[in-house]
Each structure stands twice: as structure tokens, then as C-alpha cells.
Design a protein around this motif. Structure first.
Motif, PDB file in Angstrom:
ATOM      1  N   MET A 120      24.061 -29.124  26.091  1.00 46.10           N
ATOM      2  CA  MET A 120      24.453 -29.711  27.436  1.00 46.10           C
ATOM      3  C   MET A 120      23.543 -30.553  27.968  1.00 46.10           C
ATOM      4  N   THR A 121      22.179 -30.544  27.726  1.00 41.65           N
ATOM      5  CA  THR A 121      21.075 -31.132  28.011  1.00 41.65           C
ATOM      6  C   THR A 121      21.600 -32.827  27.692  1.00 41.65           C
ATOM      7  N   GLU A 122      21.960 -32.863  26.121  1.00 40.82           N
ATOM      8  CA  GLU A 122      22.396 -34.223  25.997  1.00 40.82           C
ATOM      9  C   GLU A 122      23.400 -34.586  26.429  1.00 40.82           C
ATOM     10  N   LEU A 123      24.142 -33.947  26.934  1.00 41.87           N
ATOM     11  CA  LEU A 123      25.560 -34.495  27.734  1.00 41.87           C
ATOM     12  C   LEU A 123      25.297 -34.760  28.864  1.00 41.87           C
ATOM     13  N   GLY A 124      23.942 -34.525  29.431  1.00 42.75           N
ATOM     14  CA  GLY A 124      23.540 -35.181  30.918  1.00 42.75           C
ATOM     15  C   GLY A 124      23.527 -34.060  32.057  1.00 42.75           C
ATOM     16  N   HIS A 125      23.604 -32.603  31.563  1.00 44.27           N
ATOM     17  CA  HIS A 125      23.277 -31.498  32.471  1.00 44.27           C
ATOM     18  C   HIS A 125      21.833 -31.632  32.770  1.00 44.27           C
ATOM     19  N   GLN A 126      21.288 -31.205  34.042  1.00 42.39           N
ATOM     20  CA  GLN A 126      20.035 -31.160  34.543  1.00 42.39           C
ATOM     21  C   GLN A 126      19.506 -29.773  34.848  1.00 42.39           C
ATOM     22  N   TRP A 127      18.275 -29.427  34.401  1.00 42.97           N
ATOM     23  CA  TRP A 127      17.921 -28.113  35.002  1.00 42.97           C
ATOM     24  C   TRP A 127      16.595 -27.989  35.818  1.00 42.97           C
TER      25      TRP A 127
END
Length: 488
Positions: A120-127
């Protein structure tokens, strides 16, 4: 009217979009997401949740690596989080579900949890790190299991999924209600859709069901859940009404999960009846006592950290007279209140008897309950809010297992609560590739499922493991569906 696509996904929230994006990444050329809500209401329960993800990690430095550089710099050296291992996650799943969770699916959920978050992070999700910490020795201390959540909460998560899907060519159709499955006990070839311009059919190489549970339907709550459940408030979307789940079961899908169970948590007594968000959560109960309308305690408020108990505590409340209870605190607990209490307006009084009068509770009964609780606390055990400290009560029932402190510092506070249901636990049965199984336990060719459509949990669930499940098995559903579509 009919058309052909590679993969059709029923449901436009996180479970559906994880599967749709995975299918597009795996080579499915035409992926369509069908969502019965209007565009400004897309997202299911995600829209109403602050939301976290539970996954395996190696502690604070590992988690900081998921944050933006600015957030990482802001928190570096200031937070403490112990590692969360595969064994601990797996044990948590079994402990709260009383070992009834499907062991193979639970192991996959655990083993793939971190790689799903990385994907998900690689796809562009931010945390962000989102729970309220406990401050100890100058550090911000967080519980190990659930620390990370999406930036801008559940609504931000859904909107990013939609943007990511759009870049990959995933088409979102709103106001498009699925009214039938094209297929039988052995295979599914598409869906019937009631769209804004009328009814039509979509022939698909694979169909992924991700339309949520049945908790927003009072009729289905009355049918499946304990007596009185049809009167519960719905902590989430009004659109999760279960008709697609019924279609799959009528087709011959095997069922799993606890059909008389669901995620039910304590929420503000005056919350709206439906589409309730996190501001009405009332999760500070481990640091006080909870009483019924007769002023008596009825459950162990501090059996474990609230992230392991809140999803079942709503059931304990709803079983009480009128489905009502009151959380009672003194001033010692205030600093430990979760963020949702900031907007809450408590009933306050300088004595327990006066508090009871304001609540309409028998003052003698409530004072006796508080006196018995205070007198039963084992004060030889140090209080430690950063862990399950074992500072409990002795000689009273129910016990108060952890974090017990006498209720003595006025003004005393009370919050009226009821039980709100978030999602149902009963659903279809799937295998490791997210294929829906029929009642002969054979895969229904071309049919997959993810999210609350799948029956996985029993009795309870560890907080935020549902969101991780959506990513883990959404990825598997999308890959499998793309492969099936390519072979047709």
C-alpha cells in the motif's frame, strides 16, 4: 443491455479497491468497481473511521520508516513501541476469537500483514501514528499492535484508493446496485446491475464480492443477531445491508464466521442512529467502572487493553436494561481518556450520590458499588498505564483486572453509553486465494470475496485487524481474479 469486462468488483471501499487495484496490477485490462452509494458517499464504513492497521513490525524505528520524512523527523527519538511479532499477532487472533478463526487464513493474515502495508505504501498510501499515547519519562508510548493508520483517516484512505485505481484504469460506477449474480453452484460469469439508467448485465471473467456485512439492515440484524439487535445504532455506513451476501448464500456459497456475532462497541448514548463516526466512541472504560441503570457493574472493564475488548463491550452494554449503561470516572482517569472524549460533555458532580441523582440511578446502590470497588483494589501492585499491569480487585465479581484505582477524586464524571454495531461477523467461506467455496467446499469458479463479506471472526477481533485483512486478501483476490479472467 450487456457488456464484457475482465474483473468486476462489488463494493467501492477498502476491501473492494484493494482487490481491484491488485487485479489491474496483475494484468486485468478492464476492471470495474460497482458501488450502490452516490459518489459523495462512497467508502462504506471507512468514511466514518479514524482507522488503524494491525501488522507485524520490529518496533518504533521500523514504524517510523513508514511515515513521511517530516513526520519521521518530528517523532524520531520521542516514541516507544515494542515489536509486534508473528507469534503474538497469531496468538491475539486466536485468543479473542476463542480459537474459532480459520487457522490457515489467520496464518496468512499474520504472515502477509507487513508486506500488505508495504504494498500500500508503494502504491501511494500515506501513514500517521494515530492513537493517543501514554507519556512516560518524556517518551510517547504506544501499544504494540495498532499504531499506524492512514493519513486523513478512513475517508482519506478510500479517496487514495480511488485515485490509485484511476491511474491504473479501474472504473468506478456509483449508484450501481448489484441485484443478481449470473451463475450457479459451480461457477459465476457476471452480475446484474441496477444502474442510474436502468438494469443491465455485466459478463466478467471474475467477480469479486466486497460489499460488506449486513449490519445496517435492521431486518437482517433481527434475523441473525441476538434479540434486540434490530434496535441498535449503526456505527458506520447505512449502505452495508447484506443483500449481496444473501445472493451468494442463495447461490450455494458455504458460510463461515459467527452469524450471531459482530463488532459492537460502546458509543455515546445520544449518538445518531446510523452513520456514526469515531467522535462518539467511549473507550476509556478500563480506567473506571461501568454500571447499569441500577448502579451495578456487569463486566470486567479491564480484562485486557481496550484494543482487545472494545469490539465485544458493546454487546455487554446492549444486554442491559434499555441497552443503556454509564461509565463512571474520577479525575485520575481524565489524562488517559482517548481523543473522542474531548468533544463529549459528561455529567459531573462533587459526590457519587449527587452524580447518581443526575443520572437517575439509585444513589445508595451506586455509592455501594463504588465503595465495594474501591475497597477491593489490590494497591500492593503498582499502577502502570503502559501495559496490562495486573493491578486489579480481589473478592468482588465481576473482577476489574488491570489499572484499578479508587474512585475518590472529585468532581466525578459519568458518560451515558449504548452499544453500536460496526460490522457483522457472518459471511461466506473462502480459501487462501480468496475464492468463494460452495457448500461442497469446492471453489465456485470465477467468484471471489474480501472484507466483511467473508466470515472470519468469532466473538471478538483484535482492533484494526479487519483493515489489514482487507489489504492482505484483497491482494490475493485481485491476483487470483486476474488470472482467472485471463484463462477464460
Amino acid at each position: 443491455m450487456s457488456e464484457k469486462v475482465d474483473v468486476v468488483v462489488v463494493g467501492g471501499a477498502s476491501a473492494g479497491y484493494a482487490a481491484a487495484v491488485a487485479a489491474a496490477e496483475s494484468g486485468a485490462e478492464r476492471v470495474v468497481v460497482l458501488e450502490k452509494a452516490r459518489r459523495d458517499d462512497v467508502g462504506g464504513n471507512c468514511r466514518y473511521s479514524a482507522m488503524g492497521f494491525r501488522f507485524v513490525h520490529d518496533g518504533a524505528d521500523d514504524l517510523l520508516g513508514l511515515l513521511s520524512p517530516a513526520r519521521r523527523e518530528e517523532l524520531a527519538g520521542r516514541i516507544r513501541v515494542r515489536p509486534y511479532s508473528r507469534d503474538e499477532f497469531f496468538a491475539d487472533l486466536n485468543q479473542v476469537t476463542k480459537n474459532l478463526i480459520d487457522q490457515e487464513l489467520a496464518q496468512i493474515l499474520v504472515d502477509d500483514s507487513r508486506s500488505a502495508v508495504d504494498w500500500m505504501t508503494e502504491l501511494g498510501h500515506q501513514w500517521v501514528i494515530w492513537p493517543k499515547p501514554v507519556r512516560v519519562d518524556g517518551f510517547l508510548e504506544y501499544p504494540a499492535g495498532t499504531v499506524i493508520g492512514p493519513a486523513d483517516g478512513g475517508l482519506g484512505l478510500v479517496e487514495r484508493w480511488i485515485q490509485i485505481g484511476g491511474r491504473l484504469g479501474v472504473e468506478l460506477r456509483t449508484e450501481s446496485r448489484v441485484s443478481g449474480l449470473l451463475g450457479n453452484f459451480h461457477s459465476v460469469q457476471g452480475v446484474v446491475v441496477d444502474g442510474p439508467d436502468g438494469r443491465y448485465e455485466i459478463e466478467a471473467g471474475a467477480v469479486i464480492l466486497a460489499s460488506g456485512g449486513f449490519q445496517a439492515s435492521a431486518e437482517r440484524r433481527a434475523r441473525y443477531l441476538p434479540p434486540g439487535s434490530d434496535l441498535m445504532k449503526v456505527r458506520g455506513s447505512r449502505h452495508n445491508t447484506g443483500e449481496v451476501l444473501d445472493m451468494a448464500v442463495a447461490l450455494g456459497a458455504a458460510t463461515s464466521g459467527q452469524w450471531q456475532g459482530g463488532h459492537a462497541s460502546p458509543i455515546d448514548l445520544n449518538a445518531p442512529d446510523v452513520e456514526v463516526d469515531n467522535t462518539v466512541n467511549r473507550y476509556a472504560y478500563p480506567h473506571g467502572i461501568t454500571v447499569d441503570v441500577n448502579g451495578k457493574r456487569f463486566f470486567d472493564e479491564s480484562e485486557r487493553h481496550r484494543t482487545y475488548t472494545y469490539a465485544k463491550t458493546g454487546w455487554a452494554v446492549i444486554k442491559q436494561q434499555g441497552g443503556i449503561a454509564y461509565q463512571i470516572f474520577d479525575q485520575q482517569a481524565v489524562d488517559l481518556f482517548p481523543e473522542a472524549y474531548r468533544a463529549a460533555v459528561p455529567v459531573q458532580a462533587d459526590s457519587i450520590e449527587a452524580l447518581a441523582d443526575k443520572l437517575g440511578i439509585d444513589a445508595v446502590a451506586l455509592a455501594r458499588t463504588v465503595e465495594e470497588y474501591n475497597g477491593a483494589i489490590d494497591d500492593s501492585v503498582p499502577f502502570d498505564p503502559t501495559r496490562e499491569d495486573g493491578r486489579g480487585t480481589v473478592g468482588i465479581s465481576p473482577r476489574h483486572t488491570n489499572w484499578a484505582r479508587p474512585i475518590v477524586e472529585a468532581p466525578f464524571l459519568a458518560f451515558g453509553v449504548t452499544g453500536g454495531i460496526t460490522f457483522s461477523f457472518g459471511g461466506v467461506r473462502t480459501n487462501r486465494d480468496a475464492q468463494v467455496l460452495n457448500t461442497s467446499l469446492d471453489p465456485i469458479r470465477g467468484l471471489y470475496a474480501n472484507g466483511d463479506m467473508v466470515g472470519l471472526f468469532h466473538h471478538n477481533y483484535p482492533s484494526s485487524s479487519g483493515m489489514t485483512r482487507n489489504a492482505v486478501f484483497g491482494g490475493r483476490a485481485g491476483v487470483s481474479a486476474a488470472d482467472a479472467a485471463g484463462r477464460r
